[in-house]
Design a protein around this motif. Sequence first.
Motif, PDB file in Angstrom:
ATOM      1  N   ARG A  75     -55.675   3.071 114.343  1.00 14.90           N
ATOM      2  CA  ARG A  75     -56.388   3.984 113.403  1.00 14.90           C
ATOM      3  C   ARG A  75     -57.100   3.247 112.226  1.00 14.90           C
ATOM      4  O   ARG A  75     -58.421   3.427 111.857  1.00 14.90           O
ATOM      5  N   ILE A  76     -56.416   2.435 111.325  1.00 14.74           N
ATOM      6  CA  ILE A  76     -56.865   1.648 110.487  1.00 14.74           C
ATOM      7  C   ILE A  76     -58.064   0.658 110.770  1.00 14.74           C
ATOM      8  O   ILE A  76     -59.090   0.613 110.228  1.00 14.74           O
ATOM      9  N   ASN A  77     -58.050   0.222 112.003  1.00 13.08           N
ATOM     10  CA  ASN A  77     -59.216  -0.677 112.563  1.00 13.08           C
ATOM     11  C   ASN A  77     -60.176   0.014 112.804  1.00 13.08           C
ATOM     12  O   ASN A  77     -61.461  -0.334 112.165  1.00 13.08           O
ATOM     13  N   THR A  78     -60.267   1.043 113.260  1.00 15.39           N
ATOM     14  CA  THR A  78     -61.390   2.110 113.431  1.00 15.39           C
ATOM     15  C   THR A  78     -62.107   2.463 112.130  1.00 15.39           C
ATOM     16  O   THR A  78     -62.925   2.512 111.919  1.00 15.39           O
ATOM     17  N   THR A  83     -66.472   1.695 107.678  1.00 11.06           N
ATOM     18  CA  THR A  83     -66.594   1.344 106.545  1.00 11.06           C
ATOM     19  C   THR A  83     -67.460   0.033 106.351  1.00 11.06           C
ATOM     20  O   THR A  83     -67.930  -0.033 105.342  1.00 11.06           O
ATOM     21  N   HIS A  84     -67.283  -0.895 107.181  1.00 15.86           N
ATOM     22  CA  HIS A  84     -67.751  -2.277 107.048  1.00 15.86           C
ATOM     23  C   HIS A  84     -69.078  -2.126 107.969  1.00 15.86           C
ATOM     24  O   HIS A  84     -69.693  -3.577 108.047  1.00 15.86           O
ATOM     25  N   ARG A  85     -69.611  -1.082 108.543  1.00 16.46           N
ATOM     26  CA  ARG A  85     -70.811  -1.333 109.199  1.00 16.46           C
ATOM     27  C   ARG A  85     -72.052  -1.550 108.442  1.00 16.46           C
ATOM     28  O   ARG A  85     -71.919  -0.969 107.496  1.00 16.46           O
ATOM     29  N   SER A  86     -72.943  -2.223 108.786  1.00 18.33           N
ATOM     30  CA  SER A  86     -74.330  -2.734 107.666  1.00 18.33           C
ATOM     31  C   SER A  86     -75.103  -1.627 107.874  1.00 18.33           C
ATOM     32  O   SER A  86     -75.528  -1.037 109.167  1.00 18.33           O
ATOM     33  N   PRO A  87     -75.456  -0.709 106.886  1.00 24.17           N
ATOM     34  CA  PRO A  87     -76.663   0.059 106.845  1.00 24.17           C
ATOM     35  C   PRO A  87     -78.125  -0.554 107.109  1.00 24.17           C
ATOM     36  O   PRO A  87     -78.050  -1.719 106.846  1.00 24.17           O
ATOM     37  N   ALA A  88     -78.790   0.233 107.638  1.00 23.00           N
ATOM     38  CA  ALA A  88     -80.217  -0.425 108.091  1.00 23.00           C
ATOM     39  C   ALA A  88     -80.788  -1.123 106.609  1.00 23.00           C
ATOM     40  O   ALA A  88     -80.974  -0.338 105.758  1.00 23.00           O
ATOM     41  N   GLY A  89     -81.112  -2.059 106.968  1.00 24.14           N
ATOM     42  CA  GLY A  89     -81.951  -3.013 105.628  1.00 24.14           C
ATOM     43  C   GLY A  89     -80.926  -3.595 105.030  1.00 24.14           C
ATOM     44  O   GLY A  89     -81.241  -4.457 103.907  1.00 24.14           O
ATOM     45  N   GLY A  90     -79.714  -3.667 105.296  1.00 24.47           N
ATOM     46  CA  GLY A  90     -78.658  -4.319 104.433  1.00 24.47           C
ATOM     47  C   GLY A  90     -78.408  -5.677 105.079  1.00 24.47           C
ATOM     48  O   GLY A  90     -79.099  -6.137 106.061  1.00 24.47           O
ATOM     49  N   PRO A  91     -77.235  -6.339 104.511  1.00 24.72           N
ATOM     50  CA  PRO A  91     -77.107  -7.713 105.154  1.00 24.72           C
ATOM     51  C   PRO A  91     -76.698  -7.577 106.648  1.00 24.72           C
ATOM     52  O   PRO A  91     -76.387  -6.605 107.308  1.00 24.72           O
ATOM     53  N   GLY A  92     -77.600  -8.559 107.207  1.00 27.70           N
ATOM     54  CA  GLY A  92     -77.291  -8.687 108.625  1.00 27.70           C
ATOM     55  C   GLY A  92     -78.502  -8.208 109.425  1.00 27.70           C
ATOM     56  O   GLY A  92     -78.808  -8.285 110.549  1.00 27.70           O
ATOM     57  N   SER A  93     -79.531  -7.417 108.693  1.00 29.05           N
ATOM     58  CA  SER A  93     -80.583  -6.793 109.712  1.00 29.05           C
ATOM     59  C   SER A  93     -81.665  -7.765 109.469  1.00 29.05           C
ATOM     60  O   SER A  93     -81.704  -8.731 108.630  1.00 29.05           O
TER      61      SER A  93
END
Length: 96
Positions: A75-78, A83-93
């Motif tokens: 549950r915590i991992n999910t 919460t740590h997914r990069s939004p479009a245009g954020g870091p990693g894009s």
Amino acid sequence: MGHAAEILGVTQAFLRSLDAARLLTPGRSEGGHRRYSRYQLRIAARARELIDQGTALDSACRIIILEDQLAEARRINTELQHTHRSPAGGPGSTPG
């Protein structure tokens, strides 16, 4: 306790044994009667299932504790993944 035992199809002694093994810690009414939550009833049902399959009480308790810890870790991992997914245009894009 009698009603919980009836719901689960177990004896009151079985529920007391889970309490003695510290698998369950039921609340108490003002009159001192044990009160079980739905979660505790699910745990007691799982204990009965394991014991009916021939698992010793102490082993069944350990299995249930480990299953519960695994479910909580998942549950915590999910939650952390969401919460740590990069939004479009954020870091990693990739710049466009």
